[in-house]
Write a protein that holds these residues in place. Structure first.
Motif, PDB file in Angstrom:
ATOM      1  N   LEU A   1       0.823  -1.209   0.000  1.00 45.07           N
ATOM      2  CA  LEU A   1       0.000   0.000   0.000  1.00 45.07           C
ATOM      3  C   LEU A   1       0.862   1.266   0.000  1.00 45.07           C
ATOM      4  O   LEU A   1       0.557   2.241  -0.691  1.00 45.07           O
ATOM      5  CB  LEU A   1      -0.924  -0.008   1.229  1.00 45.07           C
ATOM      6  CG  LEU A   1      -1.829   1.202   1.416  1.00 45.07           C
ATOM      7  CD1 LEU A   1      -2.884   1.252   0.307  1.00 45.07           C
ATOM      8  CD2 LEU A   1      -2.500   1.145   2.788  1.00 45.07           C
ATOM      9  N   LEU A   2       1.956   1.247   0.763  1.00 40.06           N
ATOM     10  CA  LEU A   2       2.745   2.461   0.994  1.00 40.06           C
ATOM     11  C   LEU A   2       3.857   2.694  -0.026  1.00 40.06           C
ATOM     12  O   LEU A   2       4.223   3.836  -0.292  1.00 40.06           O
ATOM     13  CB  LEU A   2       3.334   2.425   2.405  1.00 40.06           C
ATOM     14  CG  LEU A   2       2.319   2.262   3.538  1.00 40.06           C
ATOM     15  CD1 LEU A   2       3.017   2.205   4.874  1.00 40.06           C
ATOM     16  CD2 LEU A   2       1.277   3.370   3.498  1.00 40.06           C
ATOM     17  N   GLU A   3       4.382   1.624  -0.604  1.00 42.21           N
ATOM     18  CA  GLU A   3       5.493   1.773  -1.544  1.00 42.21           C
ATOM     19  C   GLU A   3       5.166   2.699  -2.717  1.00 42.21           C
ATOM     20  O   GLU A   3       5.961   3.586  -3.040  1.00 42.21           O
ATOM     21  CB  GLU A   3       5.946   0.401  -2.043  1.00 42.21           C
ATOM     22  CG  GLU A   3       7.413   0.351  -2.309  1.00 42.21           C
ATOM     23  CD  GLU A   3       8.009  -1.009  -1.999  1.00 42.21           C
ATOM     24  OE1 GLU A   3       9.238  -1.024  -1.866  1.00 42.21           O
ATOM     25  OE2 GLU A   3       7.284  -2.004  -1.902  1.00 42.21           O
TER      26      GLU A   3
ATOM     27  N   ALA B   1      -4.588   6.983   2.824  1.00 38.53           N
ATOM     28  CA  ALA B   1      -4.597   5.651   2.222  1.00 38.53           C
ATOM     29  C   ALA B   1      -4.906   4.580   3.263  1.00 38.53           C
ATOM     30  O   ALA B   1      -5.653   3.631   2.994  1.00 38.53           O
ATOM     31  CB  ALA B   1      -3.256   5.361   1.553  1.00 38.53           C
ATOM     32  N   LEU B   2      -4.363   4.732   4.459  1.00 42.36           N
ATOM     33  CA  LEU B   2      -4.631   3.759   5.530  1.00 42.36           C
ATOM     34  C   LEU B   2      -6.095   3.790   5.948  1.00 42.36           C
ATOM     35  O   LEU B   2      -6.701   2.747   6.184  1.00 42.36           O
ATOM     36  CB  LEU B   2      -3.733   4.030   6.738  1.00 42.36           C
ATOM     37  CG  LEU B   2      -2.247   3.726   6.549  1.00 42.36           C
ATOM     38  CD1 LEU B   2      -1.450   4.263   7.738  1.00 42.36           C
ATOM     39  CD2 LEU B   2      -2.001   2.244   6.352  1.00 42.36           C
TER      40      LEU B   2
ATOM     41  N   ALA C   1      -6.287  -0.599   6.543  1.00 46.63           N
ATOM     42  CA  ALA C   1      -5.147  -1.501   6.666  1.00 46.63           C
ATOM     43  C   ALA C   1      -4.694  -1.717   8.101  1.00 46.63           C
ATOM     44  O   ALA C   1      -4.048  -2.712   8.401  1.00 46.63           O
ATOM     45  CB  ALA C   1      -3.975  -0.971   5.838  1.00 46.63           C
ATOM     46  N   MET C   2      -5.034  -0.791   9.001  1.00 49.66           N
ATOM     47  CA  MET C   2      -4.611  -0.927  10.393  1.00 49.66           C
ATOM     48  C   MET C   2      -5.733  -1.437  11.285  1.00 49.66           C
ATOM     49  O   MET C   2      -5.560  -1.572  12.493  1.00 49.66           O
ATOM     50  CB  MET C   2      -4.088   0.423  10.920  1.00 49.66           C
ATOM     51  CG  MET C   2      -2.773   0.849  10.306  1.00 49.66           C
ATOM     52  SD  MET C   2      -1.400  -0.259  10.686  1.00 49.66           S
ATOM     53  CE  MET C   2      -1.183   0.059  12.426  1.00 49.66           C
ATOM     54  N   GLY C   3      -6.890  -1.711  10.727  1.00 52.07           N
ATOM     55  CA  GLY C   3      -7.997  -2.200  11.539  1.00 52.07           C
ATOM     56  C   GLY C   3      -8.583  -1.103  12.402  1.00 52.07           C
ATOM     57  O   GLY C   3      -8.289   0.076  12.228  1.00 52.07           O
TER      58      GLY C   3
ATOM     59  N   THR D   1      -0.677   5.339  16.129  1.00 52.18           N
ATOM     60  CA  THR D   1       0.013   6.593  15.847  1.00 52.18           C
ATOM     61  C   THR D   1       0.902   6.359  14.636  1.00 52.18           C
ATOM     62  O   THR D   1       1.641   5.374  14.583  1.00 52.18           O
ATOM     63  CB  THR D   1       0.876   7.026  17.049  1.00 52.18           C
ATOM     64  OG1 THR D   1       0.034   7.192  18.183  1.00 52.18           O
ATOM     65  CG2 THR D   1       1.618   8.320  16.762  1.00 52.18           C
ATOM     66  N   LEU D   2       0.813   7.252  13.668  1.00 51.28           N
ATOM     67  CA  LEU D   2       1.610   7.151  12.449  1.00 51.28           C
ATOM     68  C   LEU D   2       2.845   8.039  12.572  1.00 51.28           C
ATOM     69  O   LEU D   2       2.742   9.210  12.924  1.00 51.28           O
ATOM     70  CB  LEU D   2       0.773   7.594  11.238  1.00 51.28           C
ATOM     71  CG  LEU D   2       1.507   7.721   9.909  1.00 51.28           C
ATOM     72  CD1 LEU D   2       2.076   6.373   9.460  1.00 51.28           C
ATOM     73  CD2 LEU D   2       0.563   8.300   8.852  1.00 51.28           C
ATOM     74  N   GLU D   3       4.010   7.457  12.300  1.00 54.86           N
ATOM     75  CA  GLU D   3       5.265   8.211  12.245  1.00 54.86           C
ATOM     76  C   GLU D   3       5.876   7.993  10.869  1.00 54.86           C
ATOM     77  O   GLU D   3       6.123   6.852  10.481  1.00 54.86           O
ATOM     78  CB  GLU D   3       6.264   7.714  13.293  1.00 54.86           C
ATOM     79  CG  GLU D   3       5.907   8.016  14.708  1.00 54.86           C
ATOM     80  CD  GLU D   3       6.958   7.510  15.688  1.00 54.86           C
ATOM     81  OE1 GLU D   3       8.041   7.039  15.253  1.00 54.86           O
ATOM     82  OE2 GLU D   3       6.690   7.568  16.891  1.00 54.86           O
ATOM     83  N   VAL D   4       6.110   9.064  10.140  1.00 55.16           N
ATOM     84  CA  VAL D   4       6.829   8.994   8.869  1.00 55.16           C
ATOM     85  C   VAL D   4       8.147   9.719   9.095  1.00 55.16           C
ATOM     86  O   VAL D   4       8.158  10.880   9.506  1.00 55.16           O
ATOM     87  CB  VAL D   4       6.030   9.639   7.714  1.00 55.16           C
ATOM     88  CG1 VAL D   4       6.852   9.645   6.436  1.00 55.16           C
ATOM     89  CG2 VAL D   4       4.714   8.902   7.509  1.00 55.16           C
TER      90      VAL D   4
END
Length: 171
Positions: free
Chosen positions: A12-14, A63-64, A69-71, A76-79
């Motif tokens: 999904l992320l690539e 997108a998530l 995708a994370m249910g 917490t999202l870290e980029v």
């Protein structure tokens, strides 16, 4: 998180990272109390700035949410970009580290600290610092001879433009 879930997240992320000229280096999910932390590590030629991470974070979040995708559990999202002392595991990591000081663990044993001056498909060109006032020595190390490599943080290195300027040297 199972490998299958990480693989789905990578799928999904690539494309999101690639669409911004970045490489997806790592995806991990770790528990943090009642939440989870989804850490997305990206890199690019020339590095990844804070604004680029923020833009990608917004796209990843959308997108998530859309893919679920994370249910339903909170996360917490870290980029982020790789750390300063990152391990070098891919050819592109070495290419992006030309000019940097590296610490290499060699397969035959021993360690070597040297500046990376060049890289090609077969190995590394290094400048090994001289001892006791001697100048540096050029050395070639094949990739197959490297067991592990890591960028070393330098706190006192002068900018490359000053390297040949004798007046800029500290007394």
């Amino acid at each position: 998180m199972s490998t299958t879930q990480i693989d789905r997240l990578r799928e999904l992320l690539e494309p999101l990272a690639a669409g911004r000229g970045m490489d997806l280096e790592d995806v991990s999910v770790t528990p943090a109390g009642r939440r989870r932390v989804l850490r997305v590590v990206v890199d690019a030629d020339g590095g990844v700035g804070l604004e680029a991470c923020a833009e990608l974070s917004r796209s990843v979040s959308a997108a998530l949410d859309q893919a679920d995708a994370m249910g339903g559990a909170p996360y917490t999202l870290e980029v982020t970009s790789p750390g300063a002392e990152r391990a070098l595991t891919e050819h592109r990591h070495y290419r992006r580290s030309v000019g940097r000081l590296l610490r290499l663990r060699l397969r035959e044993g021993g360690e070597l600290t040297a500046r990376l001056t060049g890289v090609d498909d077969k190995g590394l060109d290094l400048s090994v610092p001289g001892e006791k006032g001697r100048g540096p020595t050029a050395r070639r190390v094949a990739f197959e001879d490297v067991a592990a490599a890591r960028v070393e943080v330098e706190f006192s290195r002068r900018p490359a433009a000053d390297a040949g300027d004798e007046s800029a040297k500290e007394a």
